[in-house]
Design an enzyme around this catalytic site. Sequence first.
Site, mmCIF file in Angstrom:
data_model
loop_
_atom_site.group_PDB
_atom_site.id
_atom_site.type_symbol
_atom_site.label_atom_id
_atom_site.label_comp_id
_atom_site.label_asym_id
_atom_site.label_seq_id
_atom_site.Cartn_x
_atom_site.Cartn_y
_atom_site.Cartn_z
ATOM 1 C CG HIS A 169 -1.609 1.311 1.477
ATOM 2 N ND1 HIS A 169 -2.629 1.773 0.686
ATOM 3 C CD2 HIS A 169 -1.400 2.271 2.413
ATOM 4 C CE1 HIS A 169 -3.024 2.964 1.131
ATOM 5 N NE2 HIS A 169 -2.275 3.294 2.179
ATOM 6 C CG ASP A 174 6.044 17.951 -26.745
ATOM 7 O OD1 ASP A 174 6.370 17.484 -25.637
ATOM 8 O OD2 ASP A 174 5.258 17.393 -27.515
ATOM 9 C CD1 TRP A 217 6.450 3.286 4.040
ATOM 10 C CD2 TRP A 217 7.760 4.059 2.409
ATOM 11 N NE1 TRP A 217 6.830 4.557 4.374
ATOM 12 C CE2 TRP A 217 7.633 5.060 3.392
ATOM 13 C CE3 TRP A 217 8.547 4.321 1.272
ATOM 14 C CZ2 TRP A 217 8.263 6.298 3.277
ATOM 15 C CZ3 TRP A 217 9.162 5.561 1.169
ATOM 16 C CH2 TRP A 217 9.017 6.540 2.160
ATOM 17 C CB SER A 263 10.871 6.437 -14.468
ATOM 18 O OG SER A 263 9.764 7.268 -14.689
ATOM 19 C CB SER A 264 11.988 9.902 -10.608
ATOM 20 O OG SER A 264 10.800 9.320 -10.188
ATOM 21 C CG HIS A 302 12.169 14.816 5.520
ATOM 22 N ND1 HIS A 302 11.178 14.308 6.319
ATOM 23 C CD2 HIS A 302 11.860 16.103 5.313
ATOM 24 C CE1 HIS A 302 10.321 15.266 6.600
ATOM 25 N NE2 HIS A 302 10.711 16.360 6.013
ATOM 26 C CD GLU A 341 9.479 10.246 -2.688
ATOM 27 O OE1 GLU A 341 10.416 10.576 -3.434
ATOM 28 O OE2 GLU A 341 8.371 9.876 -3.111
ATOM 29 C CE1 TYR A 355 8.334 19.780 3.462
ATOM 30 C CE2 TYR A 355 10.101 18.246 3.982
ATOM 31 C CZ TYR A 355 9.123 19.119 4.398
ATOM 32 O OH TYR A 355 8.915 19.322 5.721
ATOM 33 C CB SER A 393 0.315 28.724 -5.630
ATOM 34 O OG SER A 393 0.858 28.360 -4.382
ATOM 35 C CG HIS A 452 12.319 14.523 11.325
ATOM 36 N ND1 HIS A 452 12.263 15.712 10.678
ATOM 37 C CD2 HIS A 452 11.642 13.656 10.546
ATOM 38 C CE1 HIS A 452 11.591 15.583 9.558
ATOM 39 N NE2 HIS A 452 11.202 14.346 9.450
ATOM 40 C CG HIS A 453 11.787 10.183 9.045
ATOM 41 N ND1 HIS A 453 10.463 10.058 8.708
ATOM 42 C CD2 HIS A 453 12.231 11.268 8.373
ATOM 43 C CE1 HIS A 453 10.134 11.006 7.857
ATOM 44 N NE2 HIS A 453 11.182 11.764 7.628
ATOM 45 C CB THR A 465 5.452 24.894 6.196
ATOM 46 O OG1 THR A 465 6.660 24.179 5.943
ATOM 47 C CG2 THR A 465 4.290 24.103 5.668
ATOM 48 C CE LYS A 514 4.565 27.666 -0.842
ATOM 49 N NZ LYS A 514 5.310 27.252 -2.003
ATOM 50 N NE ARG A 555 3.835 3.379 10.627
ATOM 51 C CZ ARG A 555 4.717 3.961 9.799
ATOM 52 N NH1 ARG A 555 5.705 4.689 10.273
ATOM 53 N NH2 ARG A 555 4.608 3.842 8.490
#
Lengths: 529, 379
Positions: free
Chosen positions: A81, A110, A146, A173-174, A257, A259, A261, A272, A306-307, A332, A335, A454
Amino acid sequence: MSTTTTSHHDAHGHDDHGHPTGLMRWVKSTNHKDIGTMYLWFSFTMFLFAGALAMLIRLELFQPGLQFVRPEVFNQLTTLHGLIMIFGAIMPAFVGFANWQVPLMIGAPDMAFPRLNNMSFWLLIPAAILLLASFFVPGGAAAGGWTMYPPLSVQGGMSIDMSIFALHILGVSSIVGSINIITTIFNMRAPGMTLMKMPMFVWTWLITAYLLIAAMPVLAGALTMLITDRHFGTHFFNAAGGGDPVLFQHVFWFFGHPEVYIMILPAFGILSTIIPTFARKPLFGYASMVYATAAIAVLSFVVWAHHMFTTGMPVAGQLFFMYSTMLISVPTGVKVFNWLATMWKGSMTFETPMLFAVAVVFLFTIGGFSGLVCAILPVDIQLQDTYYVVAHFHYVLFSGAAMSIMGGVYYWIPKWTGHMYDETLGKWHFWLTTIAFNVTFFPMHFTGLAGMPRRIPDYSQQFAEFNMISSLGAFALGLSQLLFLYVVIKCIRGGAKATNQVWEGAHGLEWTVPSPAPFHTFETPPLVK
Amino acid sequence: MNKKAIFFISMMLLMATGNAQAAYELNLHAPVTEIARQIYDLHMLIVYVCLGILVIVFGVMFYSIYAHRKSVGHQAAQFHEHHVLEIIWTIIPAVILIAMAVPATKTILAMKDTTAADMTVKVIGHQWKWEYDYVDQNVHFISNLSTTQDQIDGKSEKGENYLLEVDNPMVVPVGKKIRVLLTAEDVIHSWSVPSFGVKQDAIPGFIKETWFRADKEGTYRGQCSELCGKAHGFMPIVVEAVSDEKYAAWIEAKNAEAAKGDAGADKEWTKEDLVANGKTVYEKNCAVCHQANGAGLPPAFPAMTGSKIALGAIWGADGKYAKDSHVDRLLNGKGVMPAWKAQLNDVEIASVITYERQALGNAATVDPIVQPAQIKAAR
């Protein structure tokens, strides 16, 4: 005279050859709109599939005890998931938006590298097949979460290798896609469109593309070390051979991390774009928005640990990562304040895209606050690996990223299809999604505070009521997305004719071309004043 | 949107009132250590600050949604910058953050201070149980989930502490500073007791430390908090904080129990006794992977029934156990299979080997039974 004729003929000829049909139109496509469409459909398919996995998770968690899936299968469900939602649904959806909108917004005909663009889409397919097929190999799909922490992920079967290869392919790909986007933005803007005149969505994608290029190779490194530990006798993450299991976590989150963002900055770009349109007022603090986005991107590289607050880092490390993480809430916050100031004294209407945008600002802020709570290290010691974290990241990833994507689809689908979507059904979809989302995830704050870990298939009875509420909400949330599918298909098949501008308050180059946007646009660059 | 805000605020207020905790667990566990209390207060402070900001900021937004609508004829202003405002709303959050960071830093420094402990307990995470080693008292035991499989499968009524109960709880004296050294044997686990404000990963190959001082007698429960495989949800932590007298009595009882276990190694056992004793050991330690009926979960966890190892010869020509024999596998492990040498005593190892060879559909003819004395000699 001859030059004019030639150039006119060229343009015309190009157009003639530009309408391939049938299956090959898609397989060999180099057209940014077709590729964007494919990205969006791929993403939606994966969204429904990974959503179905979530339904199974919530079914098992509906009440205490083991009823439907065994614990080992449960772990496969949570792992896949997460992997599929992140790499299969959210990220490709934003690339789909980039493909469609970036050239239209900057007045380019293009993408800079159309063939690379084709490749970066078609790489997704083998990766998806590897991930989906891993359910059917001996031992079942990857079950280590994951995040794939070793040594647990060294224990698993061949499905772990399949997931690693899938992520390698998605990484290529990315990176290819990001190079394409950066090159397009830097080289193909319409004359007169300086960097500080670019639409905010283009800015957020430019910064996201840099994040991708910096972060994805780091993931590839961690995964490659993992696979050599699994099969070739290396000991990067094995203490018995001089390695360190926590090294993987450091490298993984150095990717992981940014990732986060990568999945939220394009959403900020969509907000925006939508909010000024429906407030009928220019975006407040454009320059500070650009700087805030860049600041978030830079800070995202210095907060990774922090993870890992419960791994037992030295106190200096703990303090540094706590302070740097808290600091991220400043840009943040800027924004959020800017969006509110954009709405302030506007002349607002609340069509479906605006409903989504307003809900995202509110719900994402709740996710931001729970993030701040988690950033406070002593509190995080209580919350790490509990349902509070699950609540937090679904508030930023579902009501932040996924609901921005939905809002973006409603906002631009008239331009893509030439038809207005069904406003009544769109609003139904919005309200069902928003209410069901909160019913699903808000109670998780409480189960998490009360200490429910979890990634467990069964839980003690004190958590029973909230889990049942969460499960009921989740089923409603899942079913609501079928309504989304119906609205999109209905809009493709017909509906009120969309004007060029579509929305009264819309500004920008994409609204100057007809709806639906023709196969080729801006063959002659527009002039931006 | 207004309704949602009201719902959110009312839920938050509900959370702040203690008596709501009876029906629905809404907040952190009631703290019983100084650190847990600091964490509790820190959390409440942050929640109130965030709630305040939320109400002010979104009060503005909802007012704007109410007043600045096209349908009520509001004309759009066209301003898009205000430098003073932008500087203010950058500085104010920064100041609030610094105010939050100060108490948090103090708590972190206190959490990290494991010096001057009254006693040390080594805790080792295994898939899927905890091992406790009282280094100074020479007490050592394994702590397994004691909830029955029938309760989990819904075949019998779930108990009050469903999934939060163990056969051997960790027992500590109340009011003493307990230093906990953590490591793991196989994968990363995390030892967590919310009432103590303690959560520390147990990482194989490394020793990490944490501490707590419980200031109230009682039983405190937690769960493994790092995904560690299929039975991750089934390895709870139970700590009993007791008076000094009760603690001393417990240490004595544990020592007597261990002495009894060692004594059993020297006598000759019958096959029936070994099988009967082995069944208990198997169901407690082995069934989680190899399943209660011996069918295993191939390919990760092989079946016991018909296993070559469980039916093959154990002893080599030299009288020592052969490589990859049943005894070798039990004592030393291989891959995912843990080494049981340090976890089970001679009687337990001999019993479980005999059980695996003579039950679960097996009837080994070569080396049909193993005596505890043989294991004692083989170590």
